[in-house]
Design an enzyme around this catalytic site. Structure first.
Site, PDB file in Angstrom:
ATOM      1  CG  ASP A 292      -8.465  -7.443   2.005  1.00  0.00           C
ATOM      2  OD1 ASP A 292      -8.429  -8.411   1.242  1.00  0.00           O
ATOM      3  OD2 ASP A 292      -7.519  -6.658   2.156  1.00  0.00           O
ATOM      4  CG  ASP A 293      -8.402 -12.086   2.092  1.00  0.00           C
ATOM      5  OD1 ASP A 293      -8.513 -11.609   0.954  1.00  0.00           O
ATOM      6  OD2 ASP A 293      -7.323 -12.520   2.548  1.00  0.00           O
TER       7      ASP A 293
ATOM      8  CB  CYS B 243      -6.341  -8.791  -2.749  1.00  0.00           C
ATOM      9  SG  CYS B 243      -6.381  -9.881  -1.317  1.00  0.00           S
TER      10      CYS B 243
ATOM     11  CG  ASP C 121     -10.731  -8.925  -1.677  1.00  0.00           C
ATOM     12  OD1 ASP C 121     -11.215  -9.731  -0.863  1.00  0.00           O
ATOM     13  OD2 ASP C 121      -9.616  -8.383  -1.507  1.00  0.00           O
ATOM     14  CG  ASN C 122      -9.839 -12.778  -2.221  1.00  0.00           C
ATOM     15  OD1 ASN C 122      -9.129 -11.881  -2.676  1.00  0.00           O
ATOM     16  ND2 ASN C 122      -9.693 -13.217  -0.975  1.00  0.00           N
TER      17      ASN C 122
END
Length: 497
Positions: A12-13, A51, A238-239
């Site tokens: 995540d991130d 996300c 995700d990003n």
């Protein structure tokens, strides 16, 4: 025939802040080891940098303007994937897979994503999460069913404090703490090197190292059960990092991400330079599973990269990716689209008259506080003037060979007019093919007024309405060519990039 198990792990991130991607400070031995056993992609791209949106592209093989997950799923934002779309768990349920998700879910509605086992959990205790994942492996083995397991790590997302990344939680004794000295972290070039940035990156690194341990625990559980040699393992994020100039932007800092794949029987220690999009993930999973999907009129524009997995060469038909972003939070409306080749990146900013919006966690960060209070004139974010971050033109064009951080906009440079024309036409062709409602003319969606155009209405061939000269009649008015949607528009000759 051995089971065709699939393990998908989503950070995540997380940007490219991993040892195997060249970071010399951070400790990520398990992901570095996975890369040594498999394939590390150097040009993998999320379609979007938010996300829920990005996860939806992974699970649907469709861009967010196609699948309806325009923004975040949770809380006040409440964006959801269209009801009719068959997602990864739905498709693999039909193939007899034990489908499961453990950790962060962050897409909806629940019946569109029908994992058989749904262990939604916001814990950052990676030992606790890994135990849940291994339980699914054990159930799969006991039931003699192949599994499709998704792990949604919470790390290294920010927590609700201004500079924290969940490092103050209570963790299982198996989880080691790796502290980092702010003076030693590597501040990426898309950010300014300031005290707040360094402090936040030290905390960010600690969260990444914890997540890496979770990867190691899960892979060890897979190995102990004798399932490692029959499982496709995919790790990605995700990003990009939760910092200004990265997350929520379609600059490379926000969408060029780690992708590591280990496939049974495939070569190891491969560095694959081909341009991969996240809409390619689902087709790859279905290809590995041997699933024969009926398209049902859905336009999944991705394709399986299994046939080129072991390629270390630049392949001519894997040289371009596209992306779309519309929302992050409900208040963050800023629709933009991009096409990227190996050499150039073109952005079409639909709502360019709006200032670029802040995500709440980034606005509260120490990094932003230091940037806005820095004793410099003009204010800068890395090498980008602060003014250029918030106020962007309708088009941006960058030569990534000369300008990898997308700072010098060449859209009005006469020497690049041909490149601009071709990429503009290419992007619009993709927008038509994907039935993008944000293909605009005269300030409105062409798709939503298409029935009027088909009935004979005309409209000016300009993106925004000219309120000084709004007419559609006269020899000086260029009219829009009513090109069909669902087809690729005629494009000028390629330049051989």
């Amino acid at each position: 025939m051995a089971p065709r198990n699939i393990l998908l792990m989503i950070a995540d991130d997380l940007g490219r802040q991993l040892g195997c991607y060249g970071n010399k400070v951070i400790r990520t031995p398990h992901l570095d080891g996975l890369a040594a056993e498999g394939v590390r992609f150097t040009n993998a791209f999320a379609s979007t940098a938010s996300c829920s949106c990005s996860r939806s592209t992974i699970y649907t093989g469709m861009h967010v303007h196609q699948n309806g997950q325009y923004g975040l799923c949770n809380g006040r934002h409440h964006f959801s994937t269209f009801e009719h779309i068959e997602t990864a768990p739905a498709l693999l349920n039909k193939e007899g897979y034990l489908t499961a998700i453990v950790g962060k879910v962050h897409v909806g509605p629940e019946h569109v994503y029908p994992w058989e086992v749904r262990e939604e959990d916001w814990s950052r205790d990676v030992a606790y999460i890994s135990d849940k994942v291994v339980n699914v492996f054990e159930r799969s083995k006991a039931e003699s069913r192949p599994f499709f397991v998704t792990v949604g790590f919470i790390d290294p997302h920010r927590d609700i404090t201004r500079a924290g990344f969940g490092n103050d939680g209570d963790f299982d004794e198996r989880v080691e703490t790796h502290k980092y000295d702010p003076s030693e972290v590597e501040v990426p070039e898309f950010l300014s090197d300031l005290p707040g940035t360094r402090q936040e990156f030290a905390n960010y690194y600690e969260s990444i190292s914890r997540m890496d341990q979770g990867v190691g625990m899960i892979l060890e559980g897979l190995k102990k059960l004798g399932l490692g040699d029959e499982t496709l393992v995919i790790f990605l994020s995700d990003n990009g990092p939760p910092f200004i100039n990265s997350k929520t932007t379609l600059y490379d800092a926000g969408v060029r991400l780690p992708l590591i794949v280990r496939s049974p029987g495939s070569a190891s220690s491969v560095v694959n330079p081909n341009l991969i999009s996240y809409v390619d993930i689902l087709p790859t999973i279905l290809d590995f599973a041997g699933a024969k999907e009926k398209n049902n009129n859905l336009e999944r524009l991705g394709r399986s990269f299994l046939p080129i997995l072991a390629s270390a060469d630049d392949l001519s038909d894997w040289d371009k990716v596209y992306g779309s972003h519309t929302f992050h939070e409900i208040t963050n409306y800023w629709p933009t689209r991009f096409v990227r080749t190996r050499r150039y990146k073109y952005h079409r900013n639909i709502a360019w008259r709006l200032d670029f919006p802040f995500a709440a966690d980034i606005y509260g960060s120490l990094t932003w506080e230091d940037i806005r209070n820095a004793e410099t004139s003009p204010k800068m974010i890395g090498n980008r003037p602060l003014k250029n971050y918030f106020f962007r033109p309708a088009e941006e064009l960058y030569d990534l060979k000369e300008d990898p951080y997308e700072v010098r906009n060449l859209a009005k440079d006469p020497a690049h007019a041909r490149v601009l024309e071709e990429l503009r036409a290419d992007l619009e062709g993709w927008q038509r093919k994907s039935r993008d409602a944000w293909l605009y003319r005269d300030g409105v969606s062409v798709l939503l007024v298409k029935h009027h155009l088909d009935a004979g209405m005309v409209m000016p061939d300009s993106w925004d309405i000219d309120v000084e000269k709004p007419g559609t009649k006269g020899p000086d008015v260029k009219l829009y060519n009513n090109v069909p949607f669902g087809e690729v528009a005629v494009q000028p000759p390629g330049l051989g990039w």
